[in-house]
Enzyme design. Structure first.
Site, PDB file in Angstrom:
ATOM      1  N   ASN A  70       1.016  -1.123  -0.041  1.00  0.00           N
ATOM      2  CA  ASN A  70       0.048   0.203  -0.079  1.00  0.00           C
ATOM      3  C   ASN A  70       0.911   1.230  -0.171  1.00  0.00           C
ATOM      4  OD1 ASN A  70      -1.893   2.020   0.711  1.00  0.00           O
ATOM      5  ND2 ASN A  70      -2.358   1.222   2.485  1.00  0.00           N
ATOM      6  N   LYS A  72       0.381   4.399  -0.435  1.00  0.00           N
ATOM      7  CA  LYS A  72      -0.613   5.537   0.337  1.00  0.00           C
ATOM      8  C   LYS A  72      -0.157   6.613  -0.523  1.00  0.00           C
ATOM      9  CE  LYS A  72      -0.501   3.202   4.480  1.00  0.00           C
ATOM     10  NZ  LYS A  72      -0.426   3.606   6.103  1.00  0.00           N
ATOM     11  N   HIS A 161      -9.686   1.020   4.578  1.00  0.00           N
ATOM     12  CA  HIS A 161      -8.502   1.329   5.135  1.00  0.00           C
ATOM     13  C   HIS A 161      -9.010   2.087   6.281  1.00  0.00           C
ATOM     14  CE1 HIS A 161      -4.510   2.333   6.145  1.00  0.00           C
ATOM     15  NE2 HIS A 161      -3.933   1.322   5.625  1.00  0.00           N
ATOM     16  N   GLU A 163      -7.303   4.749   7.519  1.00  0.00           N
ATOM     17  CA  GLU A 163      -7.070   6.054   7.074  1.00  0.00           C
ATOM     18  C   GLU A 163      -8.213   6.732   6.438  1.00  0.00           C
ATOM     19  OE1 GLU A 163      -3.332   5.633   5.388  1.00  0.00           O
ATOM     20  OE2 GLU A 163      -2.351   5.013   7.507  1.00  0.00           O
ATOM     21  N   GLU A 235      -6.028  -5.044  10.380  1.00  0.00           N
ATOM     22  CA  GLU A 235      -4.710  -3.871  10.403  1.00  0.00           C
ATOM     23  C   GLU A 235      -5.223  -3.160  12.016  1.00  0.00           C
ATOM     24  OE1 GLU A 235      -2.718  -2.586   6.862  1.00  0.00           O
ATOM     25  OE2 GLU A 235      -4.521  -1.532   6.870  1.00  0.00           O
ATOM     26  N   GLY A 241       1.837   2.322  10.674  1.00  0.00           N
ATOM     27  CA  GLY A 241       2.965   3.341  10.557  1.00  0.00           C
ATOM     28  C   GLY A 241       3.480   3.903  11.935  1.00  0.00           C
ATOM     29  N   SER A 281       3.087  -2.159  10.114  1.00  0.00           N
ATOM     30  CA  SER A 281       4.415  -2.143  10.382  1.00  0.00           C
ATOM     31  C   SER A 281       4.964  -3.628   9.959  1.00  0.00           C
ATOM     32  CB  SER A 281       4.885  -1.806  11.836  1.00  0.00           C
ATOM     33  OG  SER A 281       4.272  -0.550  12.185  1.00  0.00           O
TER      34      SER A 281
HETATM   35  P1  PGA Z   1       2.487   0.123   7.697  1.00  0.00           P
HETATM   36  O1  PGA Z   1       1.062   0.345   6.962  1.00  0.00           O
HETATM   37  O2  PGA Z   1       2.997  -0.981   7.016  1.00  0.00           O
HETATM   38  O3  PGA Z   1       3.354   1.532   7.163  1.00  0.00           O
HETATM   39  O4  PGA Z   1       2.259   0.284   9.007  1.00  0.00           O
HETATM   40  C1  PGA Z   1       0.232  -0.630   6.642  1.00  0.00           C
HETATM   41  C2  PGA Z   1      -1.144   0.123   5.991  1.00  0.00           C
HETATM   42  O5  PGA Z   1      -1.447   0.962   6.386  1.00  0.00           O
HETATM   43  O6  PGA Z   1      -1.788  -0.762   5.183  1.00  0.00           O
END
Ligand code: PGA
Length: 706
Positions: A70, A72, A161, A163, A235, A241, A281
């Site tokens: 992803n 982003k 997601h 976000e 997640e 993140g 992460s």
């Molecule tokens: P990250 O993001 O691996 O940077 O924690 C995962 C995601 O948001 O899909």
């Protein structure tokens, strides 16, 4: 059978007996997973739950793992996106069959979808988009419809997601609307994200939050669509993140909760077939432990998907978990430690070759253009009477060196622009010549003069021809020019060059041959995969080993021992390992106190010492480890140049500008020892056949303890 292989066989027999008893509780696992990098086994392939028996439902197929990146809101420009895509392509093309073991998808931002589909053609990597609009067509300014992206070659849509939910107010109802719209578009699949916040986790609300999110998102969705077109990504919001990963057991518990909701909605047959990814992460360091959980079927990767090599390593973790097929128990590797024997402080030591003829080791420091040698009389040399090593400055970047048939101390050098011959004598001056390549030492030009490449790793085959690969000069910068542009070549006695591979790659390494000479080993370092090919015509490529994803760096130079196993320097990983090319098992690990061993070879009077070159910043010395269990190397073949090319075989190089001290002594004890303790002298003018019999005789002799 050496004593050591007998020891291994016995150990593996006794340990495999005890392992079967452990295996009996794992019958409900449908996925084939790896238990650890070294201990892998096939889990039960088919799953029957009690209600499946009642309903006569067909058995659930093993779940295919899926790793997704992803991106982003990254990267900032089309140029950077293209670079990332090209590096991914270079890692996958020819090296990973992303269409089989593990499904791989990347999710770039909308403006880069077209170029992603285009660049990733032929790699098996699919392209997805990170969200979608709520309508298919009409007056909805700024929106994007599923049919639009599907018509571009996009096959996945990510929905829900965290976000999108928290920053853009996307509700469960909106997620459901978008999901329905995507499912109406044939050819589109969906990654549906769910997960709880830290507060929800701490108040034990994980299961109910995930339950509600799933139930609301899946309103009106058929069981067939859930089974065939939807992947759930669990997640935890607190892990995204943040660098905080759920522990493997936390992830497993959450995935069980997801499967429980799916069971309540669709029955266990469907629930057991749906793939559940973990996200938050994920890195190359934690992918193996996560994938070892029975209900973790893949990963949704954010930050670590923005670097081609770390994403590739995570995919390798997924592939390894999915394709561990051997049921044999492999005992843990034998651990050895190498110590520094020559503090030569090379910027990038490389290409060690041991001459039985000269009883000396030769190696180079690549960027400094230095050729080094050390006459070595063995580790039982009383009072450290070995001569000091010395070097010559060649004045051009070097790729590798090889022994040259002819007079003592003759070597072949692969320079940045040409192949050269050279003698290496302590009294011949620190500098080889004012310009590296002269009329008297020039052999032939290197290939690919129009490419930003140079010769890299190489070794002489059993027919005494030089086989070498190239190095993409942009590799270190990881720039867009890091595409595959290097070939693999063979230089024969008439100085004719032949191209050996029908594809290009980035950085040649691991080139070495077993005693029979009918196989070649090769690795393109950024891919971290080592292959064997039939030789001399490179056919029947088979992957023999992939460097474990949790180790940084990549496979570098290698050498084969008398048992046919490969000793590989793992640059960046503080290790040299031995791998059995037939089984892929790693049975020895040599640890080094410096991070980057670069290559290795066997040497010493009995060829039972492993010499390891290393590089800066923290290394640069020559290391050595004595081999246990009767392990030995093979005599290194010498490159042969035909007589008509050879009138001036090892001519004197032009006089140097002001030679400095003849030798650069780096050993404190400089007592000379008499020569002549070589146990084996290769006959002058060996053919391939005599080479093979010489190697066999040598092995026999050393096994007899001589
Ligand atoms: P990250 O993001 O691996 O940077 O924690 C995962 C995601 O948001 O899909």
């Amino acid at each position: 059978m050496t004593l050591f292989s007998l020891f291994l066989a016995l150990t593996s027999f006794s340990l495999s007996l005890s392992f079967h008893t452990v295996d009996s509780f794992s019958l409900h696992r449908t996925r084939t997973v790896s238990v650890s990098p070294l201990i892998s086994k096939s889990r039960t392939a088919l799953f029957f739950s009690p209600d499946d028996h009642q309903s006569n439902a067909p058995p659930v197929q093993p779940r295919r793992s899926i790793v997704a990146g992803n991106w982003k809101l990254n990267p900032a420009t089309l140029t950077e996106a293209t670079t990332l895509l090209r590096l991914l392509k270079a890692n996958f093309e020819n090296h990973r069959d992303a269409s089989s073991a593990t499904e791989v998808v990347v999710f770039p931002p909308f403006p880069f979808l077209g170029v992603a589909v285009q660049e990733l053609q032929g790699t098996g990597i699919q392209v997805g988009c990170q969200t979608i609009g709520t309508h298919e067509q009409g007056a909805f300014t700024g929106e994007v419809a599923p049919s639009m992206i599907q018509s571009m070659g996009v096959t996945y849509v990510m929905l829900g997601h965290s976000e999108r939910r928290t920053l853009f107010g996307e509700s469960d109802t909106a997620v459901n609307n978008k999901l329905q719209l995507c499912l109406a578009q044939r050819g589109l699949q969906v990654i549906l994200c769910v997960g709880e916040t830290l507060q929800e986790y701490e108040t034990n609300l994980l299961a109910s939050v995930v339950d509600v999110q799933l139930k609301k998102a899946l309103v009106g969705v058929s069981s067939q669509d859930v089974l065939e077109r939807i992947v759930v990504a669990y997640e935890p919001v607190w892990a995204i993140g943040t660098g905080k990963t759920a522990t493997p057991s936390q992830a497993q518990a959450a995935h069980e909760a997801v499967r429980a909701t799916l069971t309540a909605l669709y029955g266990s047959h469907v629930a057991q077939g749906v793939r559940i990814q973990y996200g938050g992460s994920v890195t190359p360091d934690n992918i193996d432990a996560l994938m070892a959980q029975p209900d973790v079927d893949g990963a949704l990767v954010g930050g670590a998907s923005l670097t081609a090599d770390s994403f590739t390593r995570i995919v390798d973790g997924g592939i390894r978990a999915a394709s561990a097929t051997s049921s044999a128990y492999a005992p843990p590797p034998v651990e050895l430690t190498a110590t520094e024997v020559v503090p030569c402080a090379n910027v990038l030591g490389e290409s060690p070759v041991w001459s039985v003829r000269d009883q000396a080791l030769y190696w180079i420091s690549a960027p400094e253009g230095e050729l080094w040698t050390w006459k070595y009389h063995g580790d039982n040399n009383q009072h450290n009477r070995n001569e000091p090593p010395y070097r010559r400055l060649i004045g051009t970047t070097l790729g590798c060196t090889a022994l040259l048939e002819g007079e003592p101390h003759a070597v072949l050098l692969a320079g940045e622009s040409a192949f050269m011959k050279m003698t290496m004598k302590a009294d011949s001056g620190d500098f080889a010549s004012s310009s590296s390549c002269t009329a008297t030492n020039f052999l032939c030009e290197r290939p690919e003069q129009d490419q930003a490449t140079r010769p890299n790793d190489g070794r002489v085959d059993r027919q005494q021809r030089m086989v070498f690969g190239m190095y993409n000069n942009y590799h270190r910068e990881g720039s867009s020019a890091g595409e595959n542009n290097c070939g693999l070549y063979r230089l024969d006695a008439n100085l004719q060059l032949e191209s050996l591979l029908d594809y290009k790659y980035r950085v040649s390494n691991c080139i070495c041959f077993p005693a029979s000479g009918d196989t070649i080993f090769f690795c393109d370092t950024p891919t971290r995969k080592v292959y064997a090919f039939d030789y001399p015509v490179l056919t029947n490529r088979r992957e023999i080993w992939t460097m474990p994803s949790e180790w940084p760096g990549g496979p570098d130079g290698a050498q084969v021992d008398a048992d046919g196993c490969i000793w590989m320097a793992l640059s960046g990983a503080h290790r040299v390992v031995r791998v059995n090319p037939d089984t892929g098992h790693m049975d020895f690990v040599v640890h080094l106190p410096v991070s980057s061993p670069t290559s290795c070879t066997f040497g010493g009077p009995n060829l039972d010492e492993l010499f390891i070159t290393t590089r800066k910043p923290d290394g640069g010395g020559l290391f050595r480890v004595k081999m246990p269990f009767g392990i030995r190397g093979l005599p290194e073949p010498e490159f042969r140049v035909n007589n008509n090319n050879n009138n001036n075989l090892v001519g004197q190089e032009q006089t140097t500008t002001q030679p400095t001290a003849a030798a650069v002594a780096v050993s404190s004890d400089n007592v000379m020892q008499e020569e002549g303790n070589a146990n084996v002298q290769p006959a002058a003018g060996n053919t391939a056949a005599t080479y093979a019999s010489m190697a066999a005789a040598y092995k026999q002799m050393t096994n007899n303890g001589q």
